[in-house]
Motif scaffolding. Structure first.
Motif, PDB file in Angstrom:
ATOM      1  N   TRP A 270      24.419  36.311  42.337  1.00 13.51           N
ATOM      2  CA  TRP A 270      25.098  36.611  40.856  1.00 13.51           C
ATOM      3  C   TRP A 270      24.912  36.069  39.794  1.00 13.51           C
ATOM      4  O   TRP A 270      23.270  34.099  40.296  1.00 13.51           O
ATOM      5  CB  TRP A 270      26.375  35.695  41.305  1.00 13.51           C
ATOM      6  N   TYR A 271      23.807  36.125  38.165  1.00 15.05           N
ATOM      7  CA  TYR A 271      23.258  35.577  37.260  1.00 15.05           C
ATOM      8  C   TYR A 271      24.800  36.537  35.902  1.00 15.05           C
ATOM      9  O   TYR A 271      24.544  37.115  35.718  1.00 15.05           O
ATOM     10  CB  TYR A 271      22.461  36.105  37.199  1.00 15.05           C
ATOM     11  N   TYR A 272      24.736  34.974  35.370  1.00 16.86           N
ATOM     12  CA  TYR A 272      26.149  35.992  34.472  1.00 16.86           C
ATOM     13  C   TYR A 272      25.347  35.853  33.591  1.00 16.86           C
ATOM     14  O   TYR A 272      24.285  34.986  32.704  1.00 16.86           O
ATOM     15  CB  TYR A 272      27.355  34.524  34.312  1.00 16.86           C
ATOM     16  N   TYR A 273      25.522  37.011  32.481  1.00 20.17           N
ATOM     17  CA  TYR A 273      24.802  37.901  31.538  1.00 20.17           C
ATOM     18  C   TYR A 273      25.073  36.442  29.835  1.00 20.17           C
ATOM     19  O   TYR A 273      23.578  36.171  29.754  1.00 20.17           O
ATOM     20  CB  TYR A 273      25.104  38.579  31.049  1.00 20.17           C
ATOM     21  N   GLU A 274      26.022  35.942  30.225  1.00 15.41           N
ATOM     22  CA  GLU A 274      25.697  34.502  28.801  1.00 15.41           C
ATOM     23  C   GLU A 274      24.635  33.616  28.903  1.00 15.41           C
ATOM     24  O   GLU A 274      24.802  32.836  28.600  1.00 15.41           O
ATOM     25  CB  GLU A 274      27.066  34.487  28.681  1.00 15.41           C
ATOM     26  N   ASN A 275      24.085  33.622  30.236  1.00 18.07           N
ATOM     27  CA  ASN A 275      23.418  31.987  30.133  1.00 18.07           C
ATOM     28  C   ASN A 275      21.688  32.860  29.544  1.00 18.07           C
ATOM     29  O   ASN A 275      21.406  31.153  29.556  1.00 18.07           O
ATOM     30  CB  ASN A 275      23.124  32.393  32.340  1.00 18.07           C
ATOM     31  N   VAL A 276      21.582  33.456  29.257  1.00 13.15           N
ATOM     32  CA  VAL A 276      20.263  33.692  28.484  1.00 13.15           C
ATOM     33  C   VAL A 276      20.814  33.250  27.114  1.00 13.15           C
ATOM     34  O   VAL A 276      19.296  33.077  27.088  1.00 13.15           O
ATOM     35  CB  VAL A 276      20.109  35.562  28.585  1.00 13.15           C
ATOM     36  N   TRP A 277      22.266  32.678  26.659  1.00 16.87           N
ATOM     37  CA  TRP A 277      21.555  32.247  25.343  1.00 16.87           C
ATOM     38  C   TRP A 277      21.891  31.329  25.470  1.00 16.87           C
ATOM     39  O   TRP A 277      22.297  29.832  26.587  1.00 16.87           O
ATOM     40  CB  TRP A 277      23.047  32.599  24.805  1.00 16.87           C
ATOM     41  N   ASP A 278      21.041  29.552  24.254  1.00 15.57           N
ATOM     42  CA  ASP A 278      21.301  28.438  25.025  1.00 15.57           C
ATOM     43  C   ASP A 278      22.958  28.199  24.139  1.00 15.57           C
ATOM     44  O   ASP A 278      23.848  28.230  23.719  1.00 15.57           O
ATOM     45  CB  ASP A 278      19.895  27.177  23.871  1.00 15.57           C
ATOM     46  N   GLU A 279      22.787  26.230  24.332  1.00 18.48           N
ATOM     47  CA  GLU A 279      24.922  26.151  23.548  1.00 18.48           C
ATOM     48  C   GLU A 279      24.641  26.308  21.961  1.00 18.48           C
ATOM     49  O   GLU A 279      25.154  26.779  21.078  1.00 18.48           O
ATOM     50  CB  GLU A 279      24.897  24.627  23.699  1.00 18.48           C
ATOM     51  N   ASN A 280      22.988  26.881  21.221  1.00 20.18           N
ATOM     52  CA  ASN A 280      23.597  27.540  19.564  1.00 20.18           C
ATOM     53  C   ASN A 280      23.211  28.562  20.025  1.00 20.18           C
ATOM     54  O   ASN A 280      23.246  29.064  18.698  1.00 20.18           O
ATOM     55  CB  ASN A 280      22.229  26.368  19.369  1.00 20.18           C
ATOM     56  N   ASN A 281      23.754  29.350  21.015  1.00 16.28           N
ATOM     57  CA  ASN A 281      23.846  30.781  20.286  1.00 16.28           C
ATOM     58  C   ASN A 281      22.686  31.383  20.369  1.00 16.28           C
ATOM     59  O   ASN A 281      22.406  31.808  19.731  1.00 16.28           O
ATOM     60  CB  ASN A 281      24.797  31.104  20.398  1.00 16.28           C
ATOM     61  N   GLU A 282      21.243  30.979  20.568  1.00 18.42           N
ATOM     62  CA  GLU A 282      20.295  31.351  20.555  1.00 18.42           C
ATOM     63  C   GLU A 282      19.705  31.788  21.688  1.00 18.42           C
ATOM     64  O   GLU A 282      19.244  31.563  22.716  1.00 18.42           O
ATOM     65  CB  GLU A 282      18.432  30.208  19.747  1.00 18.42           C
ATOM     66  N   LEU A 283      18.748  33.108  21.467  1.00 18.59           N
ATOM     67  CA  LEU A 283      18.319  33.491  22.940  1.00 18.59           C
ATOM     68  C   LEU A 283      17.732  31.926  23.505  1.00 18.59           C
ATOM     69  O   LEU A 283      16.296  32.336  22.699  1.00 18.59           O
ATOM     70  CB  LEU A 283      17.323  34.762  23.081  1.00 18.59           C
ATOM     71  N   ARG A 284      16.899  31.593  24.951  1.00 16.84           N
ATOM     72  CA  ARG A 284      15.868  30.646  25.320  1.00 16.84           C
ATOM     73  C   ARG A 284      15.027  31.429  25.693  1.00 16.84           C
ATOM     74  O   ARG A 284      15.016  33.046  25.294  1.00 16.84           O
ATOM     75  CB  ARG A 284      17.096  30.274  26.836  1.00 16.84           C
ATOM     76  N   SER A 285      14.399  30.910  25.561  1.00 16.51           N
ATOM     77  CA  SER A 285      13.202  31.170  25.492  1.00 16.51           C
ATOM     78  C   SER A 285      12.543  32.169  26.959  1.00 16.51           C
ATOM     79  O   SER A 285      12.569  31.878  27.719  1.00 16.51           O
ATOM     80  CB  SER A 285      11.570  29.652  25.966  1.00 16.51           C
ATOM     81  N   LYS A 286      10.829  32.914  26.362  1.00 18.05           N
ATOM     82  CA  LYS A 286      10.996  33.665  27.871  1.00 18.05           C
ATOM     83  C   LYS A 286      10.673  32.545  28.977  1.00 18.05           C
ATOM     84  O   LYS A 286      11.230  33.055  30.114  1.00 18.05           O
ATOM     85  CB  LYS A 286       9.613  34.556  27.151  1.00 18.05           C
ATOM     86  N   GLU A 287       9.687  31.378  29.277  1.00 13.80           N
ATOM     87  CA  GLU A 287       9.378  30.183  29.931  1.00 13.80           C
ATOM     88  C   GLU A 287      10.672  30.056  30.766  1.00 13.80           C
ATOM     89  O   GLU A 287      10.282  29.669  31.899  1.00 13.80           O
ATOM     90  CB  GLU A 287       8.424  29.712  29.451  1.00 13.80           C
ATOM     91  N   ALA A 288      11.438  29.335  29.853  1.00 10.61           N
ATOM     92  CA  ALA A 288      12.726  29.089  30.745  1.00 10.61           C
ATOM     93  C   ALA A 288      13.434  30.242  31.220  1.00 10.61           C
ATOM     94  O   ALA A 288      13.918  30.070  32.670  1.00 10.61           O
ATOM     95  CB  ALA A 288      13.548  28.507  29.787  1.00 10.61           C
ATOM     96  N   LEU A 289      13.725  31.598  30.592  1.00 17.25           N
ATOM     97  CA  LEU A 289      13.952  32.575  31.324  1.00 17.25           C
ATOM     98  C   LEU A 289      14.061  33.015  32.454  1.00 17.25           C
ATOM     99  O   LEU A 289      14.322  33.079  34.054  1.00 17.25           O
ATOM    100  CB  LEU A 289      14.548  33.861  30.672  1.00 17.25           C
ATOM    101  N   ARG A 290      12.022  33.207  32.979  1.00 21.17           N
ATOM    102  CA  ARG A 290      11.450  33.497  34.040  1.00 21.17           C
ATOM    103  C   ARG A 290      11.429  32.568  35.090  1.00 21.17           C
ATOM    104  O   ARG A 290      12.130  33.043  36.037  1.00 21.17           O
ATOM    105  CB  ARG A 290       9.426  33.739  33.437  1.00 21.17           C
ATOM    106  N   THR A 291      10.787  31.207  34.939  1.00 16.28           N
ATOM    107  CA  THR A 291      11.567  30.546  35.471  1.00 16.28           C
ATOM    108  C   THR A 291      13.053  30.658  36.410  1.00 16.28           C
ATOM    109  O   THR A 291      12.718  30.412  37.791  1.00 16.28           O
ATOM    110  CB  THR A 291      10.892  28.862  35.243  1.00 16.28           C
ATOM    111  N   GLU A 292      13.867  30.519  35.382  1.00 11.14           N
ATOM    112  CA  GLU A 292      15.130  30.663  36.560  1.00 11.14           C
ATOM    113  C   GLU A 292      15.912  31.717  36.856  1.00 11.14           C
ATOM    114  O   GLU A 292      16.130  31.704  38.266  1.00 11.14           O
ATOM    115  CB  GLU A 292      16.150  30.594  34.838  1.00 11.14           C
ATOM    116  N   PHE A 293      15.356  33.326  36.382  1.00  8.97           N
ATOM    117  CA  PHE A 293      15.237  34.181  36.917  1.00  8.97           C
ATOM    118  C   PHE A 293      14.295  34.131  38.217  1.00  8.97           C
ATOM    119  O   PHE A 293      14.614  34.413  39.838  1.00  8.97           O
ATOM    120  CB  PHE A 293      14.802  35.215  36.537  1.00  8.97           C
ATOM    121  N   ASP A 294      13.112  33.499  38.678  1.00 12.51           N
ATOM    122  CA  ASP A 294      12.799  33.050  38.838  1.00 12.51           C
ATOM    123  C   ASP A 294      13.029  32.576  40.443  1.00 12.51           C
ATOM    124  O   ASP A 294      13.127  32.024  41.700  1.00 12.51           O
ATOM    125  CB  ASP A 294      11.334  32.611  39.038  1.00 12.51           C
TER     126      ASP A 294
END
Length: 333
Positions: A250-274
């Motif tokens: 499970w990974y909710y699709y909206e989690n790729v944005w931060d609290e300011n509705n900006e797409l999170r960085s590649k580094e942050a998302l790659r780390t979380e996905f991993d």
């Protein structure tokens, strides 16, 4: 479910060539598809491809590796003649949009009554051309950050064979604030494009492939991108069964944005996905949701992260739950 019904449900796009089948077998196959269509809720068979031979034999264009663009890049591409698409609600578009942007619903406008992507290639090609889209001209899609229709349209155009499709990932208000453009309220005149649909099957997951993943016959990671209540079976959206596809993460699709509705960085998302097990070498990544719309956002993010074997499951839970295939619920584990 009969063998014939299974064939209909798992074959999402089939072009039948009379030169390869004798007439009696062709008629029997057509009859089987028509009579079994209601058993799986999908489109039985696409209409004949009446396009010229050069279009029928077209190949999909190579995919770009950029995926997401900044506001400044969107403006640059627009200055160079790119097609800019506003995928927000029509009333928002009519209230004010980026100069020259055309409008389309990113999701429903491209689906049949059952929520599946339209399979009539002639209809699909004309819908793309009606937006002014050409084969060799960039397309940039914007909406609001969490509007899943933008990602769905991105995936749809890539599946149709376009290679130069891009997404602006943040809110429309952010785009307007950064570029300080004067909004337009009238729709621009559109010159019909020359785009040719050439299906890129490598980005579409079929139910058969998902079943192979569940059975261990395909090395894959299933990603459930729905709300947590949908995943655990406590939120009923009217489907025959509730829960999730066995083995899905499970990974909710909206989690790729931060609290300011900006797409999170590649580094942050790659780390979380991993960390949650979504990035495994040699595994096919198969995001799904209810009707393949929210999952298309995760498909786009995976492409952005450099994953070249992501496939959006168009049928998603609507198709899977309406079958005898296995499901899971956390409380049953």
């Amino acid at each position: 479910m009969t063998v014939t019904q299974s064939l209909v449900c798992t074959t999402r796009r089939m072009t039948m060539r009379p030169t390869l089948l004798n007439r009696s077998w062709l008629m029997l196959l057509l009859l089987a598809f028509v009579t079994a269509a209601s058993a799986c809720g999908g489109t039985a068979v696409e209409q004949d491809d009446t396009r010229p031979e050069s279009e029928r034999n077209a190949e999909p264009a190579p995919l770009n590796s950029k995926v997401y663009v900044t506001a400044q890049e969107l403006q640059q591409f627009a200055n160079e003649g790119a097609t800019i698409i506003d995928a927000r609600a029509l009333e928002d578009y009519e209230a004010g949009h980026f100069p020259g942007a055309v409008h389309t619903d990113g999701g429903k406008a491209w689906k049949d009554d059952n929520g599946f992507l339209i399979t009539d290639v002639v209809e699909a090609q004309q819908k793309v051309r009606d937006l002014g889209i050409d084969r060799d001209r960039k397309v940039v899609i914007y909406a609001d950050a969490r509007d899943s229709g933008a990602g769905r349209l991105f995936w749809t155009l890539e599946y149709f064979g376009h290679g130069e499709v891009y997404l602006y990932p943040n809110d429309y208000s952010a785009l307007k604030g950064e570029l300080a453009f004067e909004e337009q309220t009238d729709a621009p005149s559109i010159e019909e494009g020359d785009f040719v649909v050439a299906y890129r099957d490598s980005v579409l997951a079929t139910r058969d492939e998902v079943e192979q993943a569940v059975n261990g016959d395909l090395e894959a990671i299933l990603i459930d991108t729905r709300r947590e209540g949908e995943f655990n079976g406590t939120e009923d959206r009217g489907d025959p069964r509730q829960g999730y596809i066995p083995g899905a993460v499970w990974y909710y699709y909206e989690n790729v944005w931060d609290e300011n509705n900006e797409l999170r960085s590649k580094e942050a998302l790659r780390t979380e996905f991993d960390e949650v097990g979504l990035l495994q070498e040699n595994a096919v990544l198969l995001p799904y949701c209810q009707t393949g719309t929210r999952s298309a956002t995760i498909y786009a993010v995976l492409r952005w992260l450099g994953v070249d074997n992501a496939q959006n499951y168009d049928g998603s839970w609507v198709e899977w739950s309406d079958s005898e295939l296995p499901i899971e619920q956390p409380q049953n584990q």
